[in-house]
Design an enzyme around this catalytic site. Sequence first.
Site, mmCIF file in Angstrom:
data_model
loop_
_atom_site.group_PDB
_atom_site.id
_atom_site.type_symbol
_atom_site.label_atom_id
_atom_site.label_comp_id
_atom_site.label_asym_id
_atom_site.label_seq_id
_atom_site.Cartn_x
_atom_site.Cartn_y
_atom_site.Cartn_z
ATOM 1 N N CYS A 114 0.816 -1.226 0.000
ATOM 2 C CA CYS A 114 0.000 0.000 0.000
ATOM 3 C C CYS A 114 0.846 1.271 0.000
ATOM 4 O O CYS A 114 0.368 2.330 -0.404
ATOM 5 C CB CYS A 114 -0.952 0.004 1.190
ATOM 6 S SG CYS A 114 -2.106 -1.366 1.137
ATOM 7 N N HIS A 253 -3.544 7.352 1.904
ATOM 8 C CA HIS A 253 -3.933 6.002 1.474
ATOM 9 C C HIS A 253 -5.353 5.729 1.958
ATOM 10 O O HIS A 253 -5.707 6.037 3.097
ATOM 11 C CB HIS A 253 -2.954 4.994 2.068
ATOM 12 C CG HIS A 253 -3.355 3.573 1.833
ATOM 13 N ND1 HIS A 253 -3.730 3.115 0.591
ATOM 14 C CD2 HIS A 253 -3.453 2.505 2.680
ATOM 15 C CE1 HIS A 253 -4.039 1.831 0.688
ATOM 16 N NE2 HIS A 253 -3.881 1.445 1.931
ATOM 17 N N ASN A 283 -10.115 -0.098 -0.720
ATOM 18 C CA ASN A 283 -8.657 -0.015 -0.603
ATOM 19 C C ASN A 283 -8.037 -0.589 -1.887
ATOM 20 O O ASN A 283 -8.144 -1.793 -2.142
ATOM 21 C CB ASN A 283 -8.223 -0.822 0.637
ATOM 22 C CG ASN A 283 -6.725 -0.762 0.877
ATOM 23 O OD1 ASN A 283 -5.964 -0.352 0.011
ATOM 24 N ND2 ASN A 283 -6.311 -1.202 2.041
HETATM 25 O O1 UT7 Z 1 -4.003 -1.063 3.342
HETATM 26 C C1 UT7 Z 1 -3.153 -1.501 4.353
HETATM 27 C C2 UT7 Z 1 -3.627 -1.053 5.618
HETATM 28 N N1 UT7 Z 1 -4.825 -1.775 5.996
HETATM 29 C C3 UT7 Z 1 -5.570 -1.235 6.901
HETATM 30 O O2 UT7 Z 1 -5.270 -0.143 7.297
HETATM 31 C C4 UT7 Z 1 -6.722 -2.001 7.474
HETATM 32 C C5 UT7 Z 1 -6.799 -1.698 8.930
HETATM 33 N N2 UT7 Z 1 -7.861 -2.365 9.637
HETATM 34 C C6 UT7 Z 1 -9.160 -2.019 9.514
HETATM 35 O O3 UT7 Z 1 -9.507 -1.189 8.710
HETATM 36 C C7 UT7 Z 1 -10.171 -2.661 10.470
HETATM 37 O O4 UT7 Z 1 -9.491 -3.325 11.506
HETATM 38 C C8 UT7 Z 1 -11.125 -3.655 9.764
HETATM 39 C C9 UT7 Z 1 -12.087 -2.891 8.870
HETATM 40 C C10 UT7 Z 1 -10.332 -4.674 8.978
HETATM 41 C C11 UT7 Z 1 -11.970 -4.408 10.796
HETATM 42 O O5 UT7 Z 1 -12.680 -3.491 11.628
HETATM 43 P P1 UT7 Z 1 -12.718 -3.695 13.201
HETATM 44 O O6 UT7 Z 1 -13.577 -2.635 13.753
HETATM 45 O O7 UT7 Z 1 -11.287 -3.766 13.676
HETATM 46 O O8 UT7 Z 1 -13.457 -5.069 13.337
HETATM 47 P P2 UT7 Z 1 -12.963 -6.421 14.042
HETATM 48 O O9 UT7 Z 1 -11.892 -7.049 13.232
HETATM 49 O O10 UT7 Z 1 -12.699 -6.148 15.477
HETATM 50 O O11 UT7 Z 1 -14.265 -7.316 13.936
HETATM 51 C C12 UT7 Z 1 -15.448 -7.011 14.705
HETATM 52 C C13 UT7 Z 1 -16.493 -8.056 14.435
HETATM 53 C C14 UT7 Z 1 -16.009 -9.486 14.570
HETATM 54 O O12 UT7 Z 1 -17.040 -10.240 15.139
HETATM 55 P P3 UT7 Z 1 -17.012 -10.633 16.702
HETATM 56 O O13 UT7 Z 1 -15.747 -11.418 16.895
HETATM 57 O O14 UT7 Z 1 -17.012 -9.328 17.436
HETATM 58 O O15 UT7 Z 1 -18.253 -11.438 16.873
HETATM 59 C C15 UT7 Z 1 -15.799 -9.932 13.145
HETATM 60 O O16 UT7 Z 1 -15.943 -11.316 12.991
HETATM 61 O O17 UT7 Z 1 -16.970 -7.926 13.072
HETATM 62 C C16 UT7 Z 1 -16.910 -9.206 12.438
HETATM 63 N N3 UT7 Z 1 -16.637 -8.998 11.013
HETATM 64 C C17 UT7 Z 1 -17.599 -8.804 10.106
HETATM 65 N N4 UT7 Z 1 -18.933 -8.763 10.212
HETATM 66 C C18 UT7 Z 1 -19.621 -8.509 9.084
HETATM 67 C C19 UT7 Z 1 -15.428 -8.947 10.403
HETATM 68 N N5 UT7 Z 1 -15.592 -8.713 9.086
HETATM 69 C C20 UT7 Z 1 -16.940 -8.635 8.876
HETATM 70 C C21 UT7 Z 1 -17.724 -8.392 7.744
HETATM 71 N N6 UT7 Z 1 -19.051 -8.325 7.886
HETATM 72 N N7 UT7 Z 1 -17.175 -8.185 6.519
#
Ligand code: UT7
Length: 326
Positions: A114, A253, A283
């Site tokens: 990225c 980004h 992204n």
């Molecule tokens: O380009 C390189 C740099 N990349 C980034 O900067 C990405 C950085 N990370 C992020 O943007 C975020 O961490 C994410 C968007 C990837 C995830 O968001 P989050 O608020 O950190 O969510 P999480 O991983 O803590 O997941 C929360 C919940 C989980 O369920 P439980 O365990 O709380 O029951 C996940 O299983 O959301 C669930 N979940 C989803 N639910 C519906 C994860 N992905 C999905 C989905 N749809 N697509």
Amino acid sequence: MIRRSILLGTGSALPVRTVSNAELAETVDTSDEWIVERTGIRNRHIAGDGETTASLATDAAARAIEAAGVTAQDIDLIILATATPDQTFPAAATKVQAALGINDCVAFDVAAVCSGFLYAMTVADSMIRSGAANRALVIGSETFSRILDWEDRTTCVLFGDGAGAVVLGAEESADADPKTARGILSAKLHADGRHNQLLYVDGGPSTTQTVGKLRMKGQEVFRHAVVNLASVLKEAMELAGLTPDDIDWLVPHQANARILDATARKLKMAPERVVMTVDRHANTSAASVPLALDCAVRDGRIKPGHLIVLEAMGGGFTWGACVLRV
Ligand code: UT7
């Protein structure tokens, strides 16, 4: 006189097909509500048959060359940032070179995921300032849809395909004042390989002999992104002899709207000064910064004389920022 790299033109290209969150939710266990709330993403473009990293890069490059008012033959350096090249080799940059009909120039790819466009810009700027190049085509192009695990909802909803490009030219100027001088005023890059298992592809020619799929520990990447982006921006501004108050437009980004908001808050910048395209493009890795830049140039937000800061962070980890006056 000071020799600097100035921005002559920008261009971008997107695959024809758009895919909404609702369409994704038909095949993946997710919802429009979750994706919008957690990421700000509403749509992404996904490459179809015949659309590749090199073909999108060529279209973006042709538009940047046209906007710059130069011809393809004027280009003496092509640097293409990508993590999804058409083939392991030759470099996608040489495919773009051939498609543009440029018979002889320097052409190579840069792999910094990225942050690839920031790495490519910094190398191009160094080569221009040293006199090794006079007109550089710098491209970020990706087809991440082809390395996504479409059964992993934690990653497949986050990415899209696309390309962005800029043409840089050399200019000699007597203006040593960073408040008025045009061109790239500073650039700062970092890498910290201790974190290379937080965002990676689980395959490759020298290990599995397969292409592999993207894997990410999203929350940990998120935490590092907010800290690293704010600190590298401050470093680059200091190097240029400027402060965040001098910035007209931040072009970051586009990984997650929440990261952009948090970065703006940390820097005490008004959110209106941050270019945001993650809602439309998701992204697009190395393509996201030049794509966002081209959007804001073409819709008239970024104007000649504006001070802009490009910044990115991604797998490796790698991160960087670049300060330039348009
Ligand atoms: O380009 C390189 C740099 N990349 C980034 O900067 C990405 C950085 N990370 C992020 O943007 C975020 O961490 C994410 C968007 C990837 C995830 O968001 P989050 O608020 O950190 O969510 P999480 O991983 O803590 O997941 C929360 C919940 C989980 O369920 P439980 O365990 O709380 O029951 C996940 O299983 O959301 C669930 N979940 C989803 N639910 C519906 C994860 N992905 C999905 C989905 N749809 N697509």
